[in-house]
Design a protein around this motif. Structure first.
Motif, mmCIF file in Angstrom:
data_model
loop_
_atom_site.group_PDB
_atom_site.id
_atom_site.type_symbol
_atom_site.label_atom_id
_atom_site.label_comp_id
_atom_site.label_asym_id
_atom_site.label_seq_id
_atom_site.Cartn_x
_atom_site.Cartn_y
_atom_site.Cartn_z
ATOM 1 N N VAL A 60 7.641 -4.685 2.454
ATOM 2 C CA VAL A 60 8.404 -3.671 3.186
ATOM 3 C C VAL A 60 8.073 -2.321 2.565
ATOM 4 C CG1 VAL A 60 10.698 -2.843 3.820
ATOM 5 C CG2 VAL A 60 10.240 -5.307 3.684
ATOM 6 N N LEU A 61 7.598 -1.399 3.388
ATOM 7 C CA LEU A 61 7.250 -0.072 2.899
ATOM 8 C C LEU A 61 8.279 0.928 3.402
ATOM 9 C CD1 LEU A 61 4.395 -1.655 3.646
ATOM 10 C CD2 LEU A 61 3.430 0.508 2.836
ATOM 11 N N LYS A 95 13.409 -3.365 9.675
ATOM 12 C CA LYS A 95 12.886 -2.138 10.302
ATOM 13 C C LYS A 95 14.003 -1.236 10.814
ATOM 14 C CE LYS A 95 8.254 -3.588 11.629
ATOM 15 N NZ LYS A 95 7.508 -4.315 12.658
ATOM 16 N N GLN A 112 9.473 2.147 6.822
ATOM 17 C CA GLN A 112 8.393 2.638 7.679
ATOM 18 C C GLN A 112 7.524 1.529 8.257
ATOM 19 O OE1 GLN A 112 8.357 5.571 8.596
ATOM 20 N NE2 GLN A 112 9.367 6.803 7.023
ATOM 21 N N GLN A 113 7.363 0.476 7.492
ATOM 22 C CA GLN A 113 6.392 -0.529 7.917
ATOM 23 C C GLN A 113 6.705 -1.850 7.227
ATOM 24 O OE1 GLN A 113 2.684 1.593 7.459
ATOM 25 N NE2 GLN A 113 1.549 -0.059 8.422
ATOM 26 N N VAL A 114 6.374 -2.941 7.897
ATOM 27 C CA VAL A 114 6.480 -4.255 7.269
ATOM 28 C C VAL A 114 5.153 -4.955 7.506
ATOM 29 C CG1 VAL A 114 7.697 -6.469 7.254
ATOM 30 C CG2 VAL A 114 8.983 -4.358 7.677
ATOM 31 N N VAL A 115 4.513 -5.390 6.451
ATOM 32 C CA VAL A 115 3.197 -6.019 6.620
ATOM 33 C C VAL A 115 3.127 -7.339 5.862
ATOM 34 C CG1 VAL A 115 1.916 -3.857 7.014
ATOM 35 C CG2 VAL A 115 2.200 -4.710 4.671
ATOM 36 N N SER A 138 -1.446 -1.788 5.249
ATOM 37 C CA SER A 138 -0.601 -0.751 5.855
ATOM 38 C C SER A 138 -1.370 0.522 6.155
ATOM 39 C CB SER A 138 0.552 -0.412 4.908
ATOM 40 O OG SER A 138 0.036 0.187 3.727
ATOM 41 N N LYS A 172 -1.616 2.819 4.042
ATOM 42 C CA LYS A 172 -0.824 3.889 3.417
ATOM 43 C C LYS A 172 -1.095 3.965 1.910
ATOM 44 C CE LYS A 172 1.527 5.213 7.026
ATOM 45 N NZ LYS A 172 1.918 4.107 7.827
#
Ligand code: FES
Ligand code: FES
Lengths: 156, 722
Positions: free
Chosen positions: B266-267, B249, B255-258, B417, B419
């Motif tokens: 990882v996004l 991060k 932007q995001q980790v889900v 996410s 997204k």
């Protein structure tokens, strides 16, 4: 900010300098004709011209291309008129097509340096480009054809 | 209008928006035979029901393909079928992939699918009928306008021409034609009148694939979309125990980790940042050591299994009694490793998610399966999921995934996410992503009869079932997965052998497996064709003559064999140090024979030339068939020389093209393809070129070295001449 000249157009891109040129072309500039195949200089799908030489953009940091001239498949010709593109059309070279931007960009440098390439010139210049669909024979024949077209049409 | 429609409106190539004209749906069951158009807010019309053929008022002929273009050429072959009956202007044809939907269901398989080398033959009638239906309706409409009757009109190059030489273009009468009832009886042209079928046609997808404009799944980009890279478990099926995303991060752009069922995603704004983020993740996995298999142990266990009794797949006479008679028994054990498809374009999938709908953009051979699987993850109905097929950067079976792996993963990332996201697999993810051609062991015992022909043949096959857990599980009958035995239990040789027994073992192993270009034939052809060669040698017979004597009741194999032998100059002298080998094999409804010419210099193999002959029945696009033979040969050659996925403690060792090598330009042989002039039933072309090449080369290697190849890929010692 990195300044790049791509296909004759200036761009400034806000990107970390250790980003490979491939991803700047594809993700930042939307030039998706240059393909991602391996990310480690094994397949040639990402081949572009840096100051006229074929490079693997997946291992070429954008910082190295800063201020230099980059040509991608989108900049090879405006209208599929490059001798290689014409030969590719006539010979029905491609299959899935995913490797072919890279094949054509590698072949373009070969054809400039060896206007009349031998089979072993072709082996040398083209063996860095994998085609999983196995179109090698047609690529070879089309390069020979493009060499003829280039001679007839004058060097562009 | 729903949000999804807005997205669709915004992003779909405008060509799917049509303005009037004639739409011909395919001859799907009667209830579906209507054209449904929905009006867009701005007066444009959307196809809501799937149409196959649309004649626009501007003379464009738009064809929505039921099949996916993955290199095999459906983008061109299918339009040829339509053009044959439609008499349109070839240059006005525009092709697109159809969506997921019932009218696109495969005429033979019952689900929407591109695979099994079936596209051309299974659509041969349907596409021609669509073309013929349109032509009849256009002719009627034009005749009405010109105050004449259809029988006094002819059609040519996109025009209806009356007896008095008045002309109306298809576009001019398309609207009027659309108001006519579709004809119930649609006669098709006599083959003697064909203008397209049987004549080579250049590919329609070349222009956009030589200038970078063709869109593959990898190329989809939408405003605000994030790119996801996923950390997958090191052992198949292992789950996340815990993970630390703090370093990931911290990377700008992440932007995001889900967490998702298949790993940790990882996004980021772009691929590179997502990849760096994934590299920086710390993930603890819950690994069951019992599931962490090792390739070497697997070979040992397969050997043990092979000595036990399996399920009989084919049986005749008394094999055991015959095998114990005489002293000339030939025994062999073969081993074939896992193989990765390694399509040039790594797996990827883009998902645009809204509350009530989901749009997927991906290269798939399996549209409806993806749709259903995505809907299940989202708790939606399949109709709420729209599947848009891009060009496929190669597939070879990998993009018809029985678990819809990469699509399901992308949908999970989007769901977790919230997204819009493009999931991208690196080459390493792709190589280690499983769904391989299964590893196989074959054990063969053959006793030649007094005439040198095989008198008794006992064959044991050990390998994972591909069909298990797939939409085609019902093909497994009485414990026999035909994808494991095809090419052996149904081999034309086997049928002629008075005493034979084929047994199958299908162990369950924690490595996902899948169909890989030519499926079971990838290994069965190798065993059969090298064994037959060995028997020919034992009988001191010429390998081609020997096969001829065994195949005399199998005309197509014989025709292919004879043509390949003739064109290769079989029996004629060769340059010093050159050797030939032959193989012939039937698969996917076609028979293919290949003669390989090789030399071995300094322990290195050079394949100089491959002569190939195919009997596929009618070849709709002969140059397309030739291209598939060339492609299939390089594919099979690559497996022979290099193909091998191995596991150590459950971890796949190979990563990328440096350790999972491909044949390259400098190793590519000259390939000379010939098509048997045949009136036999149409067969496939995409796969049948692959099976014969490895045994043909192995037989040539035997001619050079006196050594039989039993394990693939080739080892350096196989090529030692001393
Ligand atoms: S992606 Fe750059 S060489 Fe393969
Ligand atoms: S055309 Fe498919 S990889 Fe080359």
């Amino acid at each position: 900010m990195v300044k790049l000249t791509i296909n004759g157009k200036e761009h400034s891109v806000d990107v970390r300098p250790d980003t490979p040129l491939l991803w700047v072309l594809r993700d930042h500039l939307g030039l998706t004709g240059t393909k991602f195949g391996c990310g480690m200089a094994q397949c040639g799908a990402c081949t572009v011209h840096l100051n006229g030489e074929a490079v693997r953009s997946c291992v070429t940091l954008v910082s190295r291309a800063a201020g230099q001239k980059v040509t991608t498949i989108e900049g090879l010709s405006k209208d599929n008129s490059h001798p290689l593109q014409r030969a590719w059309l006539e010979d029905d070279v491609l299959q899935c097509g995913y490797c072919q931007s890279g094949q054509i960009m590698s072949a373009a440098v070969l054809l400039r340096d060896h206007p009349n390439p031998s089979d072993s010139d072709i082996d040398q210049a083209m063996s860095g480009n994998i085609c999983r669909c196995g179109t090698y024979q047609r690529i070879r024949n089309a390069i020979h054809k493009a060499a003829k077209l280039q001679k007839e049409g004058g060097v562009k | 209008m729903s949000k999804s429609n807005l997205t669709r409106r915004k992003f779909l190539q405008d060509s799917t928006i049509i303005a009037g004209g004639l739409i011909i749906p395919f001859s799907v069951p009667a209830g579906n035979r209507k054209t449904v158009l929905a009006d867009g807010a701005d007066g444009t019309k959307f196809i809501t029901q799937n149409a196959y053929l649309h004649i626009g008022t501007d003379n464009t002929v738009k064809i929505l393909l039921a099949h996916s273009e993955m290199g095999q050429g459906v983008w061109t072959t299918m339009p040829m079928l339509i053009a044959e009956e439609l008499d349109c202007d070839w240059n006005n044809i525009k092709v697109e992939h159809g969506p997921a939907g019932a009218p696109y269901i495969h005429t033979a398989f019952g689900i929407q699918l591109t695979g099994g080398s079936t596209s051309t033959w299974s659509e041969f009638d349907r596409y021609r009928k669509a073309g013929a239906t349109a032509r009849m309706m256009l002719t009627q409409a034009a005749a009405d306008k010109m105050n004449t009757t259809p029988d006094k009109c002819k059609t040519e190059n996109g025009y209806v021409i009356s007896a008095s030489n008045k002309k109306l273009s298809y576009g001019e009468v398309a609207e009027a034609a659309a108001k006519l009832p579709p004809p119930s009886d649609v006669p098709l042209r006599d083959p003697s009148k064909w203008k397209y079928i049987g004549k080579s046609k250049r590919r329609l997808d070349t222009p956009e694939k030589i200038n970078g404009t063709a869109k593959f799944g990898m190329d989809m980009q939408f405003p605000g979309m994030l790119t996801a890279v996923v950390a997958h478990p090191p052992v198949f099926g292992a789950k996340v125990k815990s993970f630390d995303a703090s370093k990931a991060k911290a990377i700008p752009g992440v932007q995001q980790v889900v967490e998702i069922p298949s790993g940790v995603a990882v996004l980021a704004d772009h691929y590179w940042e997502a990849k760096l983020g994934r590299d920086a993740l710390k993930v603890e996995w819950d690994i069951d050591p019992a599931k962490a298999i090792d390739s070497r142990d697997q070979l040992d266990s397969y050997k043990r299994i092979a000595s036990t009794t399996g399920v009989a797949a084919a049986k005749a006479g008394d094999v055991n009694a015959e095998l114990s008679k005489g002293s000339k028994k030939i025994e062999a054990e073969y081993f074939f490793p896992y193989l990765a498809h390694a399509a040039m374009e790594p797996m990827n999938c883009t998902v645009l998610l809204s509350e009530n709908s989901c749009e997927i953009w991906t290269g798939t051979q399996f549209q409806m399966q993806e749709q259903t699987a995505a809907a299940k993850v989202l708790g939606m109905k399949p109709e709420q999921v729209m599947v848009n097929t891009t060009f496929l950067g190669g597939a070879f079976g990998r993009r018809a995934n029985k678990d819809n792996d990469y699509v399901v993963e992308a949908v999970h990332v989007a769901k977790a996410s919230g997204k819009n996201v493009k999931l991208v697999w690196s080459r390493e993810d792709d190589m280690r992503g499983g769904y391989y051609r299964p590893a196989f062991l074959h054990k063969v015992q053959v006793m030649p009869a007094t005439d040198g022909k095989p008198g008794a043949w006992k064959h044991t096959i050990v390998g994972q079932s591909i069909m298990q857990g797939s939409p085609f599980e019902a093909m497994i009958q009485n414990g026999i997965d035909p994808a494991s035995t095809e090419g052996i239990s149904d081999s034309p040789y086997m049928k002629e052998i008075p005493n034979h027994l084929v047994e199958l073992h299908s162990p369950v192993v924690n490595v996902p497996v899948l169909w890989w270009r030519s499926v079971g034939h990838t290994h069965t052809a190798f065993v059969m064709e090298t064994m037959i060669d060995e028997l020919a040698f034992a009988a001191k017979a010429d390998p081609v003559e020997y096969r001829r004597s065994l195949l005399k009741n199998h005309g197509r194999n014989l025709a292919a064999l004879n043509l390949a032998a003739e064109k290769s100059g079989w029996g004629k002298s060769l340059p010093a140090g050159h050797f030939r080998g032959v193989a012939v094999h039937e698969s996917f409804g076609s028979s293919v024979a290949q003669v390989a010419e090789i030399s071995i210099v300094n322990d290195a193999l050079k394949v100089h030339k491959v002569t190939c002959a195919i009997d596929c029945g009618l070849a709709v696009n002969p140059d397309g068939v030739a291209a598939q033979m060339e492609s299939g040969i390089i594919f099979g050659l690559t497996a022979l020389l290099y193909g091998e996925i191995t596991l150590e403690k459950g971890r796949v060792k190979q990563r990328n093209f440096h350790d999972y090598k491909m044949v390259r330009m400098n190793e590519a042989p000259v390939i000379d393809v010939h098509i048997v002039k045949s009136t036999e039933k149409m067969g496939g072309a995409g796969e049948p070129g692959t099976p014969p090449i490895a045994p043909a080369i192995a037989n040539a290697i035997f001619a050079a070295t006196g050594k039989r190849i039993r394990t693939l890929p080739l080892r350096p010692e196989d090529l030692k001449t001393t």
